[in-house]
Design an enzyme around this catalytic site. Structure first.
Site, mmCIF file in Angstrom:
data_model
loop_
_atom_site.group_PDB
_atom_site.id
_atom_site.type_symbol
_atom_site.label_atom_id
_atom_site.label_comp_id
_atom_site.label_asym_id
_atom_site.label_seq_id
_atom_site.Cartn_x
_atom_site.Cartn_y
_atom_site.Cartn_z
ATOM 1 N N HIS A 97 39.613 107.808 31.870
ATOM 2 C CA HIS A 97 39.747 109.269 31.865
ATOM 3 C C HIS A 97 38.390 109.952 31.966
ATOM 4 O O HIS A 97 37.355 109.373 31.626
ATOM 5 C CB HIS A 97 40.458 109.747 30.591
ATOM 6 C CG HIS A 97 39.652 109.514 29.337
ATOM 7 N ND1 HIS A 97 39.564 108.281 28.717
ATOM 8 C CD2 HIS A 97 38.870 110.350 28.604
ATOM 9 C CE1 HIS A 97 38.780 108.372 27.668
ATOM 10 N NE2 HIS A 97 38.329 109.619 27.564
ATOM 11 N N ASP A 99 36.747 113.413 30.394
ATOM 12 C CA ASP A 99 37.124 114.241 29.249
ATOM 13 C C ASP A 99 37.574 115.648 29.660
ATOM 14 O O ASP A 99 36.980 116.271 30.543
ATOM 15 C CB ASP A 99 35.944 114.375 28.271
ATOM 16 C CG ASP A 99 35.673 113.064 27.532
ATOM 17 O OD1 ASP A 99 36.580 112.230 27.425
ATOM 18 O OD2 ASP A 99 34.523 112.902 27.068
ATOM 19 N N HIS A 253 35.595 107.212 31.921
ATOM 20 C CA HIS A 253 35.279 106.149 30.969
ATOM 21 C C HIS A 253 36.551 105.625 30.314
ATOM 22 O O HIS A 253 37.621 106.231 30.424
ATOM 23 C CB HIS A 253 34.250 106.622 29.930
ATOM 24 C CG HIS A 253 34.617 107.886 29.233
ATOM 25 N ND1 HIS A 253 34.381 109.134 29.761
ATOM 26 C CD2 HIS A 253 35.232 108.100 28.047
ATOM 27 C CE1 HIS A 253 34.821 110.056 28.931
ATOM 28 N NE2 HIS A 253 35.346 109.463 27.884
ATOM 29 N N ARG A 268 30.964 112.598 18.562
ATOM 30 C CA ARG A 268 30.758 113.094 19.929
ATOM 31 C C ARG A 268 30.449 114.586 19.931
ATOM 32 O O ARG A 268 31.134 115.371 19.275
ATOM 33 C CB ARG A 268 32.004 112.850 20.781
ATOM 34 C CG ARG A 268 31.803 113.231 22.241
ATOM 35 C CD ARG A 268 33.043 112.891 23.066
ATOM 36 N NE ARG A 268 33.836 114.080 23.333
ATOM 37 C CZ ARG A 268 35.128 114.071 23.673
ATOM 38 N NH1 ARG A 268 35.785 112.926 23.764
ATOM 39 N NH2 ARG A 268 35.769 115.186 23.910
HETATM 40 O O1 AKG Z 1 35.098 105.716 21.589
HETATM 41 C C1 AKG Z 1 34.524 105.627 22.680
HETATM 42 O O2 AKG Z 1 33.766 104.711 22.961
HETATM 43 C C2 AKG Z 1 34.725 106.697 23.707
HETATM 44 C C3 AKG Z 1 35.870 107.561 23.365
HETATM 45 C C4 AKG Z 1 36.040 108.655 24.370
HETATM 46 O O3 AKG Z 1 36.824 108.567 25.270
HETATM 47 C C5 AKG Z 1 35.204 109.844 24.231
HETATM 48 O O4 AKG Z 1 34.438 109.964 23.279
HETATM 49 O O5 AKG Z 1 35.304 110.726 25.091
HETATM 50 FE FE FE2 Z 2 36.700 110.357 26.519
#
Ligand code: AKG
Ligand code: FE2
Length: 277
Positions: A97, A99, A253, A268
């Protein structure tokens, strides 16, 4: 300035060293990081023990920050969201995906910090939409250039998993109301570099609008598989205090879901972007 950029693979990815992102970075460092991001699309910094405030300050050097409608955040620093497997069901990140493409202006990028990791497992993969687009045949590139696709929040945030308590249900319904399905171009032009990237993702893209249902389904299947081929992607094996910074305009990702019931905690900060064209 002692910042160095070490590429990891031809398609995307570079490791950055010689900078301490816990302190206020200089304008020169900021610009070097931005240049590296434009070229390599996802950057990795090792040994950066940053607190949420420092993480938000670093991310805010590249744009205004987004507060996520669903994921919990750090109460004192709401611009930093928490992906903690002990608290939140993060399984929906185990799909390729980009984001928040359900927003009219999806994120420019995100800064992700590894706080607590399982002993092994829990890697994250990124794929370059630029490399994927450039590898398509000229006739297919020409056809895709004129198309748009629908992106729908509910595809990755299904009611069954995100509406289990009355409070969650109310939040999910409000989010759905505020984020009806919308369209983005199938091929996006990077607003700074001008490079073209494939901009459909399995997480949120439901339909290529100009095609029949059957055609859309077949072509999306092809594009999802093509975009995430090994040669357009990298896989990062996290260490605690690693920080990843990706350009969400031209990448997707996948967070591998192979470590539960072990706990994994990530923070994040998401940087607001502009409308894809
Ligand atoms: O937990 C992760 O490594 C990435 C998760 C994810 O898709 C994000 O933080 O946008
Ligand atoms: Fe993500």
């Amino acid at each position: 300035m002692s910042l160095t950029v070490t590429p990891i693979s031809p398609a995307l990815g570079a490791q950055i060293s010689g900078v301490d992102i816990s302190r206020e970075i200089t304008a020169e460092e900021r610009d070097a990081i931005e240049q590296a991001l434009l070229q390599h699309q996802v950057l990795f910094f090792r040994d950066q023990p940053i607190n949420p405030e420092q993480q938000a300050r670093f991310a805010a050097r590249f744009g205004d920050l987004h507060i996520h409608p669903i994921y919990p955040n750090v109460p004192e620093t709401p611009q930093v969201l928490v992906l903690d497997t002990a608290v939140t069901d993060v399984r929906d990140n185990a799909v390729w995906h980009t984001d928040v493409t359900f927003l009219p202006t999806p994120a420019l990028g995100a800064v992700l910090s590894a706080k607590q990791l399982p002993a092994y497992g829990g890697d994250t993969l990124w794929a370059s939409g630029i490399a994927a687009f450039e590898a398509l045949s000229a006739p297919l590139r020409a056809m895709l250039a004129g198309l748009t696709a629908t992106h729908d929040f509910t595809k990755s945030f299904p009611l069954e998993r995100f509406g289990t308590t009355p409070e969650d249900l109310a939040r999910w319904e409000a989010t759905r109301r505020n984020n009806p399905p919308l369209s983005h171009p199938v091929v996006r032009t990077h607003p700074v570099s001008g490079r073209k990237a494939l901009f459909v993702n399995e997480g949120f893209t439901t339909r290529i609008n100009e095609l029949s249902e059957l055609e859309s389904e077949a072509l999306l299947k092809l594009l999802f598989a093509h975009a995430t081929r090994p040669e357009f992607s990298i896989r990062w094996r996290w260490q605690e205090n690693d920080v990843a910074f990706w350009d969400n305009r031209v990448t997707q990702h996948f967070a591998v879901d192979d470590y539960r019931p072990n706990r994994r905690v990530m923070h994040r900060a998401t940087i607001l972007g502009d409308a894809p064209f």
